[in-house]
Design an enzyme around this catalytic site. Sequence first.
Site, short mmCIF file in Angstrom:
data_model
loop_
_atom_site.label_atom_id
_atom_site.label_comp_id
_atom_site.label_asym_id
_atom_site.label_seq_id
_atom_site.Cartn_x
_atom_site.Cartn_y
_atom_site.Cartn_z
N PHE A 36 -5.00 5.98 -3.99
CA PHE A 36 -4.26 7.21 -3.75
C PHE A 36 -3.91 7.89 -5.07
O PHE A 36 -3.91 9.11 -5.17
CB PHE A 36 -2.99 6.89 -2.96
CG PHE A 36 -3.33 6.29 -1.63
CD1 PHE A 36 -3.93 7.05 -0.66
CD2 PHE A 36 -3.08 4.96 -1.37
CE1 PHE A 36 -4.27 6.51 0.57
CE2 PHE A 36 -3.42 4.41 -0.14
CZ PHE A 36 -4.01 5.17 0.84
N CYS A 37 -3.62 7.07 -6.07
CA CYS A 37 -3.37 7.63 -7.40
C CYS A 37 -4.66 8.23 -7.96
O CYS A 37 -4.65 9.27 -8.62
CB CYS A 37 -2.85 6.55 -8.35
SG CYS A 37 -1.26 5.83 -7.85
N CYS A 68 -4.97 2.12 -8.05
CA CYS A 68 -4.61 2.55 -6.69
C CYS A 68 -5.46 3.73 -6.26
O CYS A 68 -5.59 4.71 -6.97
CB CYS A 68 -3.13 2.94 -6.67
SG CYS A 68 -2.63 3.85 -5.20
N TYR A 128 -0.37 3.41 -10.42
CA TYR A 128 -1.09 2.17 -10.71
C TYR A 128 -2.50 2.66 -10.98
O TYR A 128 -3.08 3.36 -10.16
CB TYR A 128 -1.15 1.23 -9.51
CG TYR A 128 0.16 0.66 -9.06
CD1 TYR A 128 1.16 0.35 -9.97
CD2 TYR A 128 0.38 0.42 -7.71
CE1 TYR A 128 2.35 -0.19 -9.54
CE2 TYR A 128 1.57 -0.12 -7.27
CZ TYR A 128 2.55 -0.43 -8.19
OH TYR A 128 3.73 -0.96 -7.75
#
Length: 396
Positions: free
Chosen positions: A134-135, A132, A129
């Site tokens: 974490f991405c 996001c 995403y």
Amino acid sequence: MAASCRALCNVRSYFNPLGLVRSQYGALGPIGVRLLDSETHRPGRGFPPGKTSSQGGYRRSYGTGSGGSGSSGPGVFGRGAGVRVSVRVMGCAVLLGAGLGTYQTVKNSVQTHLAAEDTKGLKLTLYQYKTCPFCSKVRAFLDFQGLPYEVVEVNPVMRKEIKWSTYRKVPILMVDGDVQLNDSSVIISSLKTYSVTKKKSLAEVLGYYPEMQSKNDSGKEVTEYSNKYWLMLSQEETQDLYPQKEAQKEEMKWRQWADDWLVHLISPNVYRTPSEALASFDYIVREGKFGSFEGFFAKYVGATAMFLIAKRLKNKYHLQDDVRQDLYTAVNDWVAAIGKKKNFMGGEQPNLADLAVFGILRVMEGLQAFEDMMENTKVKRWYQRMETARLNPQEL
């Protein structure tokens, strides 16, 4: 959770502000779906696009599952907050919890990043995403390391791009179309180890991050992975990479801090007021893969729900009434830890802690929370150096 959502109105989920934990000790999942459990993981098996059982069978899957950069579904929902939403679209809320960065991505679902550094021939595909956190951490790492990779933007509602995976959260990193990595910290640690070591295969490296089952504070079973902040190197390799005494411990300490604390400050700040929540979702809808109805629903219903959830998160993490102050304190603590004599936590070059903090903060770019942070903390110069380092590491 079903691989696809045939009728959004028939899908009911809970937003779990607690799910935001993904303390990377299991699943980073802060803020996002599951509400943040964007990265809560459990190993998934399936066949990636273009791969069938006759073409090599099941692929190996590795990751960290606890809530953070994983949980049930690509950051789609969780349970716990007591706030009920009838549509998966809210999963995108997690996103934002997971961040709203102004990461420059093309509008196509697949984008190829090229770099000059040798990657031992690995073919990397990142399912993500865009908003996001974490991405964003994984992208920051891959960019700085000069690792070529493709990006597949996942629709937060239907998630058809990862229908081949039983693991339904992002980020997912596919290596050579055969090995699936599910947790942001495991992805970063394993690839960094692999790029440094001269004696281990990727399969051997992945074996150092074993899966464990445990229960979170709510009594729910989660999948966690050992050693996620460790680089598995020989003594000689460790000394070459960390010439300064205590440098490795400091790096691990602040990587964990970023996952266990910093990421949990994002949602309460970007959804602090109704207007900020609406602005956050307006960005998510513009930059994400949504249909017209999905986008409309996500923007207005999502913003309302996340504004309410942000209040619950504030209480859960014992934040001040003015949540900006907690963000300012955290960011200034980070800058103070770097000190005045170094450009980065890693010294003359960013280390994995620098990249983790940068990746998380970046998701707020373009929002009021980011502007306030830049104006009221001492982070601006470090952040600008990180932007330069990520895009042009050869200039350091």
